[in-house]
Design a protein around this motif. Structure first.
Motif, PDB file in Angstrom:
ATOM      1  N   PHE A  11       8.671   0.460  -0.576  1.00 22.70           N
ATOM      2  CA  PHE A  11       8.721   1.410   0.522  1.00 22.70           C
ATOM      3  C   PHE A  11       7.509   2.337   0.474  1.00 22.70           C
ATOM      4  O   PHE A  11       6.973   2.629  -0.598  1.00 22.70           O
ATOM      5  CB  PHE A  11      10.035   2.210   0.517  1.00 22.70           C
ATOM      6  CG  PHE A  11      10.152   3.248  -0.569  1.00 22.70           C
ATOM      7  CD1 PHE A  11       9.942   4.599  -0.295  1.00 22.70           C
ATOM      8  CD2 PHE A  11      10.496   2.887  -1.870  1.00 22.70           C
ATOM      9  CE1 PHE A  11      10.062   5.558  -1.294  1.00 22.70           C
ATOM     10  CE2 PHE A  11      10.628   3.843  -2.870  1.00 22.70           C
ATOM     11  CZ  PHE A  11      10.408   5.183  -2.576  1.00 22.70           C
ATOM     12  N   TRP A  12       7.084   2.766   1.649  1.00 22.05           N
ATOM     13  CA  TRP A  12       5.922   3.625   1.813  1.00 22.05           C
ATOM     14  C   TRP A  12       6.343   4.956   2.436  1.00 22.05           C
ATOM     15  O   TRP A  12       7.404   5.052   3.065  1.00 22.05           O
ATOM     16  CB  TRP A  12       4.896   2.939   2.702  1.00 22.05           C
ATOM     17  CG  TRP A  12       4.173   1.791   2.055  1.00 22.05           C
ATOM     18  CD1 TRP A  12       2.924   1.812   1.486  1.00 22.05           C
ATOM     19  CD2 TRP A  12       4.631   0.432   1.936  1.00 22.05           C
ATOM     20  NE1 TRP A  12       2.588   0.559   1.012  1.00 22.05           N
ATOM     21  CE2 TRP A  12       3.609  -0.299   1.263  1.00 22.05           C
ATOM     22  CE3 TRP A  12       5.805  -0.233   2.301  1.00 22.05           C
ATOM     23  CZ2 TRP A  12       3.731  -1.659   0.978  1.00 22.05           C
ATOM     24  CZ3 TRP A  12       5.932  -1.580   2.004  1.00 22.05           C
ATOM     25  CH2 TRP A  12       4.902  -2.279   1.356  1.00 22.05           C
ATOM     26  N   GLU A  13       5.508   5.951   2.292  1.00 21.57           N
ATOM     27  CA  GLU A  13       5.834   7.281   2.811  1.00 21.57           C
ATOM     28  C   GLU A  13       5.946   7.306   4.326  1.00 21.57           C
ATOM     29  O   GLU A  13       6.606   8.186   4.881  1.00 21.57           O
ATOM     30  CB  GLU A  13       4.774   8.282   2.343  1.00 21.57           C
ATOM     31  CG  GLU A  13       4.806   8.547   0.842  1.00 21.57           C
ATOM     32  CD  GLU A  13       3.803   9.595   0.408  1.00 21.57           C
ATOM     33  OE1 GLU A  13       3.084  10.112   1.293  1.00 21.57           O
ATOM     34  OE2 GLU A  13       3.729   9.897  -0.792  1.00 21.57           O
ATOM     35  N   ASP A  14       5.316   6.347   4.999  1.00 17.90           N
ATOM     36  CA  ASP A  14       5.396   6.327   6.459  1.00 17.90           C
ATOM     37  C   ASP A  14       6.658   5.646   6.973  1.00 17.90           C
ATOM     38  O   ASP A  14       6.827   5.459   8.172  1.00 17.90           O
ATOM     39  CB  ASP A  14       4.152   5.657   7.053  1.00 17.90           C
ATOM     40  CG  ASP A  14       3.993   4.203   6.622  1.00 17.90           C
ATOM     41  OD1 ASP A  14       4.906   3.651   5.967  1.00 17.90           O
ATOM     42  OD2 ASP A  14       2.932   3.601   6.927  1.00 17.90           O
ATOM     43  N   GLY A  15       7.563   5.269   6.047  1.00 16.54           N
ATOM     44  CA  GLY A  15       8.837   4.686   6.453  1.00 16.54           C
ATOM     45  C   GLY A  15       8.890   3.177   6.410  1.00 16.54           C
ATOM     46  O   GLY A  15       9.963   2.586   6.588  1.00 16.54           O
TER      47      GLY A  15
END
Length: 307
Positions: A130-134
């Motif tokens: 998972f990435w911080e941008d969703g």
């Protein structure tokens, strides 16, 4: 009488982890149906990780911070130090943890149930990156194991590994014998998988994700997604790193005397071409088998990493 919960030693390697480590430790301490103790080894940090972990451990008896061990310079050496220095005599299982992920609440419970029901010695699983941008993405590492995949890749992210204590004890003994050479191994999860498979231990790779695998710019080894990351990883082959790691790990786990391994271990041009024809035995995923074949040929023709 109350049912005794399995005792698990979680080995966590930390370095400049203040952004994420509290959230990760909370997910580890919240594991269901197990008795967890987290042992933390910290590579000297500049963001206050040491002081924060000491204060957190003072409030949580299940957290143990190891004494300073000098500068490791990478996760592999830090994990090797944890395996060497943590006394696992009182534990049933050993698990690895990174500082920045999020474990599902039943991660250890599911792993232990799999180890027991399948009568295997070691467990790993798929993860959800998972990435911080969703964005999220399933990382599938659960393809069927092959004869020799363990000399060329890990069993998935090391942060999913859960190992039976007797296997870890045997691995520790071998590590101590080869300690100096072991310091040149770049990926502890690759080495652990290779040791297990080469010594007859059985390994299960679970297709069900057990944790959320955080992706950020500080990942030492992140998710291998997309063409860009794939190219970035495989460029390490052309400077000799990957094949030299293959050769080092093969020797450390005692596979250098095997006739198949001996047929390519010197990594000469004709040996690499021969090895390319065994791609289906050396990698699990079809895409990786194709790349393996092409890389063996490219390396043989270019002569850059067979040294």
């Amino acid at each position: 009488m109350p049912v005794k919960s399995p005792k698990v030693a979680v080995l966590l390697a930390a370095y400049n982890g203040m952004h994420w480590i509290e959230e990760q430790l909370t997910s580890i301490l919240g594991q269901s149906a197990v008795d967890v103790t987290v042992h933390i080894s910290i590579d000297p940090s500049t963001d206050g990780t040491e002081d924060w972990c000491a204060a957190f451990a003072a409030r949580h008896p299940s957290i143990i911070v190891l004494p300073p061990g000098g500068r490791f310079g990478g996760a592999a050496r830090n994990f090797f130090r944890l395996i060497r220095d943590v006394d696992i005599e009182s534990y049933d299982f050993v698990a690895f943890a990174d500082q920045d992920d999020l474990w599902h609440g039943d991660k250890l419970k599911r792993a232990i149930e799999s180890l027991q029901s399948r009568k295997v010695d070691a467990y790993s699983s798929n993860v959800t990156a998972f990435w911080e941008d969703g964005r999220t993405r399933l990382l599938n590492k659960a393809q069927p194991q092959t004869c020799w995949d363990f000399l060329f890749e890990a069993a998935g992210p090391g942060c999913t590994y859960v190992l039976k204590a007797p296997m870890v004890k045997a691995m520790k003994q071998s590590m101590l014998v080869h300690w100096d050479a072991l310091q040149s191994v770049s990926l502890h999860d690759w080495y652990c998988y290779a040791f297990a498979r080469s010594h007859g231990y059985r390994w299960y790779i679970d297709p069900v994700p057990s944790m959320d695998y955080r992706q950020h710019e500080r990942n030492q080894v992140g998710a291998n997604t997309g063409l860009g990351s794939m190219i970035a990883r495989y460029t390490t082959i052309h400077d000799g790193w990957w094949f030299n790691q293959v050769r080092l790990i093969a020797r450390l786990v005692g596979q250098d005397a095997d006739p198949f391994v001996g047929s390519w271990l010197q990594l000469r041009r004709w040996q690499l071409i021969r090895l390319s024809l065994s791609a289906w035995r050396c990698r699990r995923r079809i895409r990786d088998r194709v790349l393996f074949f092409l890389i063996c040929w490219a390396t043989a023709l270019m002569g850059k990493s067979a040294r």
